[in-house]
Design a protein around this motif. Sequence first.
Motif, short mmCIF file in Angstrom:
data_model
loop_
_atom_site.label_atom_id
_atom_site.label_comp_id
_atom_site.label_asym_id
_atom_site.label_seq_id
_atom_site.Cartn_x
_atom_site.Cartn_y
_atom_site.Cartn_z
N GLU A 439 6.74 7.82 -9.59
CA GLU A 439 5.29 7.12 -9.33
C GLU A 439 4.82 6.32 -10.33
O GLU A 439 4.04 5.11 -10.18
CB GLU A 439 4.32 8.39 -9.30
N ARG A 440 5.59 6.37 -11.47
CA ARG A 440 5.23 5.29 -12.65
C ARG A 440 5.57 3.88 -12.26
O ARG A 440 4.88 3.24 -12.55
CB ARG A 440 5.83 5.60 -13.91
N THR A 441 6.88 3.88 -11.42
CA THR A 441 7.29 2.60 -11.10
C THR A 441 6.27 2.05 -10.04
O THR A 441 6.27 0.84 -10.06
CB THR A 441 8.56 2.84 -10.40
N VAL A 442 5.64 2.84 -9.21
CA VAL A 442 4.70 2.47 -8.31
C VAL A 442 3.63 1.67 -9.15
O VAL A 442 3.06 0.62 -8.61
CB VAL A 442 4.21 3.49 -7.43
N TYR A 443 3.14 2.43 -10.09
CA TYR A 443 2.05 1.93 -11.17
C TYR A 443 2.45 0.57 -11.37
O TYR A 443 1.77 -0.72 -11.53
CB TYR A 443 1.43 2.98 -12.05
N ASN A 444 3.68 0.51 -11.95
CA ASN A 444 4.23 -1.05 -12.38
C ASN A 444 4.39 -1.84 -11.27
O ASN A 444 4.06 -3.14 -11.73
CB ASN A 444 5.66 -0.55 -13.14
N LEU A 445 4.49 -1.70 -10.21
CA LEU A 445 4.84 -2.62 -9.31
C LEU A 445 3.59 -3.12 -8.83
O LEU A 445 3.24 -4.21 -8.52
CB LEU A 445 5.45 -1.87 -8.01
N LEU A 446 2.44 -2.30 -8.80
CA LEU A 446 0.80 -2.79 -8.52
C LEU A 446 0.65 -3.77 -9.59
O LEU A 446 0.01 -4.61 -8.96
CB LEU A 446 0.14 -1.44 -8.59
N GLU A 447 0.70 -3.33 -10.62
CA GLU A 447 0.66 -4.30 -11.85
C GLU A 447 1.30 -5.59 -11.61
O GLU A 447 0.71 -6.79 -11.94
CB GLU A 447 1.06 -3.60 -13.31
N ARG A 448 2.59 -5.58 -11.63
CA ARG A 448 3.66 -6.51 -11.76
C ARG A 448 3.12 -7.69 -10.34
O ARG A 448 3.08 -8.77 -10.61
CB ARG A 448 4.96 -6.18 -11.43
#
Length: 452
Positions: A439-448
């Motif tokens: 789920e952390r990667t999802v947050y990173n992807l949203l950011e990116r």
Amino acid sequence: MSLSREDHANLLIVDDDETIQRLLVIAAKDHGWRPRTAGSGMGALDALDDSIEAVVLDHGLPDIDGLQTLERLRAAQPDLPVIMLTGLNDAETAVRALRAGAADYLTKPFELKRLFDLLRQIRVDRSGPVIAVTGASAKLAPADGLRSADARVRELLRRMEKAASLDSTILLTGESGTGKTYFAREIHRLSPRANEDFIPVSCPALPRELLESELFGHEKGSFTGAVATRAGRFEQASKGTLFLDEIGDLPPELQPKLLNVLQDREFFRVGGSKILRTNARVIAATNVDLHAKVADGSFREDLYYRLNIIELHIPPLRERKDDLPGLTAAILGRIAARRGTHTWTLSPAASEAVAAYEWPGNIRQLENVLERATAFTDRNELGEKDLVPLLESRRDGHAANAGGKVRTLHELERETFLEAYRRTGGNKARTARELGVSERTVYNLLERHGLK
Ligand SMILES: Nc1ncnc2c1ncn2[C@@H]1O[C@H](COP(=O)(O)OP(=O)(O)OP(=O)(O)O)[C@@H](O)[C@H]1O
């Protein structure tokens, strides 16, 4: 067994105490019901026919007990509302009755007025298309989500409201976006803990060590970064409600610790040696099949039973399409209130498109679609054209190679991510699962990709 059969009776009274039977018959007639009586569980099953609209069922019966009778009655007629009469201080039977589908329960001795108020409400519920639940929530302004045009959901709402007052652990199940968090908040709002904290914790959002500390707290110096002693969520929610979202993702190492705290109400902070106590009420939610997780060994069976004292299953939106008009109106009203504008209606064609769609992302997706549809229109009525382009089909969007044009990896990542994110109605946990990332990667992807 005493059994009196009256033609066209609509209320079945099941009690082996003849005095109580007689009393209930007189009171039932006074309230416009046509009662039929039975003095045992088997007698109740014999006495059941299509004319019966509701059952008042005593728990202490001479042959099969009230709970077994309840199960058999509901197996014969799944929609049959049953009010269970339980002994004083018999919360366990009350809980089990609600789990088995009782519409409500009353502890003996009870006020006749209360019983017939409940029965009247059952009648109203069954005849009216959209109603608010009774009791505690009726005293508060009925929330949008506490109305339903669907009989199954109305029953769920009744059980939910009753469960709210019981302080027992609740397991909310249902697909992503069906409203589990929304319901958890409503349960808290309707509970005696309403003025205390409601504390949500998403189990997959944190790695194991941090989740353990989040839930149970830690002592200063217990791990790198633990610069100060910190109270955990169980301590903070001691008077209130702790909402454990996506409980199926609770790491195996933390499962025994949660089991202990649910059983004994006791726990240690990470790195601590002092036993702490908590009185938090726990509501857990899952959109995965916990049974299957128990079967494959990734979720402890004893923990599953501890959590699943009362299970409330929220059906997916495609199975409660009668609720679409009400939910749409409620969500549009909410958007309008937030933006300080007028609200919107749907044209007949738009309503049809909404009704025909399967809503894989459930209410969250409905909300997202309505947010977007209303963002770009000046009209009060949303037409088919405003909505249909936003209703994505599962087959759409595989545009990785559209037009033969070569995409950059960055573009492909963005498209694949967005497709999954939209398909899940913006649910981060489900997007993570679909994409096989954390789920952390999802947050990173949203950011990116500038999507936050
Ligand atoms: N009955 C309802 N009436 C109005 N809005 C609702 C209702 N149920 C849910 N919603 C809205 O739908 C959205 C999704 O609901 P919620 O987050 O509770 O779903 P969920 O089942 O917890 O999802 P997930 O499993 O993905 O965490 C929220 O914005 C919520 O406010």
